[in-house]
Design a protein around this motif. Structure first.
Motif, PDB file in Angstrom:
ATOM      1  N   GLU A  22      13.213   2.969  -0.463  1.00 62.86           N
ATOM      2  CA  GLU A  22      14.409   2.326   0.071  1.00 62.86           C
ATOM      3  C   GLU A  22      14.148   1.592   1.388  1.00 62.86           C
ATOM      4  OE1 GLU A  22      17.910   4.734   0.131  1.00 62.86           O
ATOM      5  OE2 GLU A  22      17.331   5.726  -1.735  1.00 62.86           O
ATOM      6  N   ASP A  23      13.393   2.196   2.294  1.00 65.13           N
ATOM      7  CA  ASP A  23      13.144   1.577   3.596  1.00 65.13           C
ATOM      8  C   ASP A  23      11.828   0.812   3.556  1.00 65.13           C
ATOM      9  OD1 ASP A  23      13.193   0.793   6.215  1.00 65.13           O
ATOM     10  OD2 ASP A  23      12.884   2.796   7.042  1.00 65.13           O
ATOM     11  N   LEU A  24      11.919  -0.505   3.512  1.00 68.15           N
ATOM     12  CA  LEU A  24      10.733  -1.348   3.386  1.00 68.15           C
ATOM     13  C   LEU A  24      10.079  -1.657   4.732  1.00 68.15           C
ATOM     14  CD1 LEU A  24      12.048  -3.897   0.738  1.00 68.15           C
ATOM     15  CD2 LEU A  24      10.978  -1.668   0.381  1.00 68.15           C
ATOM     16  N   ILE A  25      10.832  -1.525   5.811  1.00 73.95           N
ATOM     17  CA  ILE A  25      10.318  -1.870   7.134  1.00 73.95           C
ATOM     18  C   ILE A  25       9.126  -0.984   7.470  1.00 73.95           C
ATOM     19  CG2 ILE A  25      10.876  -2.098   9.593  1.00 73.95           C
ATOM     20  CD1 ILE A  25      12.420  -3.984   7.620  1.00 73.95           C
ATOM     21  N   GLY A  26       8.026  -1.616   7.859  1.00 76.34           N
ATOM     22  CA  GLY A  26       6.821  -0.890   8.264  1.00 76.34           C
ATOM     23  C   GLY A  26       5.802  -0.696   7.152  1.00 76.34           C
ATOM     24  N   LEU A  27       6.149  -1.073   5.914  1.00 76.28           N
ATOM     25  CA  LEU A  27       5.173  -0.935   4.838  1.00 76.28           C
ATOM     26  C   LEU A  27       4.007  -1.898   5.048  1.00 76.28           C
ATOM     27  CD1 LEU A  27       7.404  -0.663   1.626  1.00 76.28           C
ATOM     28  CD2 LEU A  27       6.143   1.161   2.787  1.00 76.28           C
ATOM     29  N   ILE A  28       2.811  -1.461   4.710  1.00 81.40           N
ATOM     30  CA  ILE A  28       1.633  -2.311   4.804  1.00 81.40           C
ATOM     31  C   ILE A  28       1.517  -3.112   3.517  1.00 81.40           C
ATOM     32  CG2 ILE A  28      -0.892  -2.336   5.006  1.00 81.40           C
ATOM     33  CD1 ILE A  28      -0.603   0.314   6.583  1.00 81.40           C
ATOM     34  N   VAL A  29       1.376  -4.421   3.669  1.00 82.79           N
ATOM     35  CA  VAL A  29       1.293  -5.320   2.511  1.00 82.79           C
ATOM     36  C   VAL A  29       0.123  -6.266   2.688  1.00 82.79           C
ATOM     37  CG1 VAL A  29       3.772  -5.218   2.097  1.00 82.79           C
ATOM     38  CG2 VAL A  29       2.865  -7.029   3.538  1.00 82.79           C
ATOM     39  N   ARG A  30      -0.271  -6.866   1.579  1.00 85.14           N
ATOM     40  CA  ARG A  30      -1.265  -7.947   1.658  1.00 85.14           C
ATOM     41  C   ARG A  30      -0.814  -9.055   0.722  1.00 85.14           C
ATOM     42  NH1 ARG A  30      -6.628  -4.981  -0.930  1.00 85.14           N
ATOM     43  NH2 ARG A  30      -5.893  -4.874  -3.075  1.00 85.14           N
ATOM     44  N   ILE A  31      -1.055 -10.267   1.195  1.00 86.79           N
ATOM     45  CA  ILE A  31      -0.590 -11.441   0.486  1.00 86.79           C
ATOM     46  C   ILE A  31      -1.665 -12.512   0.514  1.00 86.79           C
ATOM     47  CG2 ILE A  31       0.534 -12.432   2.516  1.00 86.79           C
ATOM     48  CD1 ILE A  31       2.821 -13.277   0.562  1.00 86.79           C
ATOM     49  N   TYR A  56      14.630  -5.251  -1.996  1.00 83.47           N
ATOM     50  CA  TYR A  56      13.887  -4.194  -2.678  1.00 83.47           C
ATOM     51  C   TYR A  56      12.618  -4.780  -3.285  1.00 83.47           C
ATOM     52  CZ  TYR A  56      15.817  -5.971  -7.094  1.00 83.47           C
ATOM     53  OH  TYR A  56      16.153  -6.770  -8.162  1.00 83.47           O
ATOM     54  N   LEU A  57      11.675  -3.884  -3.612  1.00 85.74           N
ATOM     55  CA  LEU A  57      10.422  -4.282  -4.241  1.00 85.74           C
ATOM     56  C   LEU A  57      10.455  -3.820  -5.687  1.00 85.74           C
ATOM     57  CD1 LEU A  57       7.888  -3.291  -1.441  1.00 85.74           C
ATOM     58  CD2 LEU A  57       8.988  -5.501  -1.838  1.00 85.74           C
ATOM     59  N   VAL A  58      10.211  -4.719  -6.602  1.00 90.21           N
ATOM     60  CA  VAL A  58      10.244  -4.415  -8.032  1.00 90.21           C
ATOM     61  C   VAL A  58       9.146  -3.412  -8.369  1.00 90.21           C
ATOM     62  CG1 VAL A  58      10.012  -5.383 -10.340  1.00 90.21           C
ATOM     63  CG2 VAL A  58      11.265  -6.652  -8.578  1.00 90.21           C
ATOM     64  N   GLY A  59       9.546  -2.293  -8.989  1.00 94.99           N
ATOM     65  CA  GLY A  59       8.595  -1.268  -9.405  1.00 94.99           C
ATOM     66  C   GLY A  59       8.146  -0.323  -8.313  1.00 94.99           C
ATOM     67  N   VAL A  60       8.736  -0.445  -7.125  1.00 99.66           N
ATOM     68  CA  VAL A  60       8.369   0.416  -5.999  1.00 99.66           C
ATOM     69  C   VAL A  60       9.626   1.159  -5.541  1.00 99.66           C
ATOM     70  CG1 VAL A  60       7.409   0.501  -3.669  1.00 99.66           C
ATOM     71  CG2 VAL A  60       6.555  -1.194  -5.298  1.00 99.66           C
ATOM     72  N   PRO A  61       9.735   2.448  -5.866  1.00 96.34           N
ATOM     73  CA  PRO A  61      10.955   3.202  -5.554  1.00 96.34           C
ATOM     74  C   PRO A  61      11.034   3.671  -4.100  1.00 96.34           C
ATOM     75  CG  PRO A  61       9.425   4.630  -6.678  1.00 96.34           C
ATOM     76  CD  PRO A  61       8.776   3.256  -6.609  1.00 96.34           C
ATOM     77  N   GLN A 120       0.842  -1.188   0.000  1.00 95.35           N
ATOM     78  CA  GLN A 120       0.000   0.000   0.000  1.00 95.35           C
ATOM     79  C   GLN A 120       0.887   1.251   0.000  1.00 95.35           C
ATOM     80  OE1 GLN A 120      -2.510   0.800   3.470  1.00 95.35           O
ATOM     81  NE2 GLN A 120      -4.192   1.157   2.053  1.00 95.35           N
ATOM     82  N   ILE A 121       0.757   2.053  -1.064  1.00 95.42           N
ATOM     83  CA  ILE A 121       1.509   3.292  -1.208  1.00 95.42           C
ATOM     84  C   ILE A 121       0.503   4.408  -1.496  1.00 95.42           C
ATOM     85  CG2 ILE A 121       3.298   4.523  -2.517  1.00 95.42           C
ATOM     86  CD1 ILE A 121       4.464   2.116  -1.060  1.00 95.42           C
ATOM     87  N   ASN A 122       0.503   5.429  -0.669  1.00 97.64           N
ATOM     88  CA  ASN A 122      -0.419   6.558  -0.831  1.00 97.64           C
ATOM     89  C   ASN A 122      -1.868   6.100  -1.008  1.00 97.64           C
ATOM     90  OD1 ASN A 122       1.704   8.442  -0.673  1.00 97.64           O
ATOM     91  ND2 ASN A 122       2.144   8.173  -2.833  1.00 97.64           N
ATOM     92  N   GLY A 123      -2.276   5.097  -0.239  1.00 90.71           N
ATOM     93  CA  GLY A 123      -3.653   4.628  -0.266  1.00 90.71           C
ATOM     94  C   GLY A 123      -4.001   3.687  -1.406  1.00 90.71           C
ATOM     95  N   LYS A 124      -3.032   3.380  -2.271  1.00 92.07           N
ATOM     96  CA  LYS A 124      -3.283   2.478  -3.402  1.00 92.07           C
ATOM     97  C   LYS A 124      -2.495   1.192  -3.223  1.00 92.07           C
ATOM     98  CE  LYS A 124      -4.049   6.128  -6.770  1.00 92.07           C
ATOM     99  NZ  LYS A 124      -3.678   6.677  -8.067  1.00 92.07           N
ATOM    100  N   TRP A 125      -3.079   0.084  -3.671  1.00 95.24           N
ATOM    101  CA  TRP A 125      -2.409  -1.215  -3.616  1.00 95.24           C
ATOM    102  C   TRP A 125      -1.650  -1.437  -4.923  1.00 95.24           C
ATOM    103  CZ3 TRP A 125      -1.795  -3.553   0.789  1.00 95.24           C
ATOM    104  CH2 TRP A 125      -2.704  -3.321   1.823  1.00 95.24           C
ATOM    105  N   ILE A 126      -0.355  -1.691  -4.794  1.00 87.54           N
ATOM    106  CA  ILE A 126       0.515  -1.879  -5.953  1.00 87.54           C
ATOM    107  C   ILE A 126       1.055  -3.300  -5.936  1.00 87.54           C
ATOM    108  CG2 ILE A 126       2.647  -1.104  -7.067  1.00 87.54           C
ATOM    109  CD1 ILE A 126       2.153   1.613  -5.634  1.00 87.54           C
TER     110      ILE A 126
END
Length: 70
Positions: A61-70, A54-59, A37-43
């Motif tokens: 650098e600090d991934l810790i704390g990002l909200i994800v869904r799987i 790193y996350l492909v297509g997501v610029p 989730q980046i700026n309210g959108k799911w990528i």
């Protein structure tokens, strides 16, 4: 789909997804896909390892704390 937060897995050097204070995904591996989730959108993305994780297509650098869904 389950929603969680990216956290470091200190023993292995991998990233993990924390779903609750006591429940984890079990460690992410190169090539695993999920959405972030980046700026309210799911990528949709996948995780890879270069010098660091790193996350492909997501610029970002600090991934810790990002909200994800799987």
């Amino acid at each position: 789909m389950r929603k969680g937060v990216l956290v470091p897995q200190r023993e292995t050097g991998r990233l993990d997804i924390r779903f609750s204070p006591t429940e984890y995904y079990g460690g992410l591996h190169c090539g695993e896909t999920f959405e972030v989730q980046i700026n309210g959108k799911w990528i949709p993305t996948r995780i890879e390892m270069g010098i660091t994780w790193y996350l492909v297509g997501v610029p970002i650098e600090d991934l810790i704390g990002l909200i994800v869904r799987i």
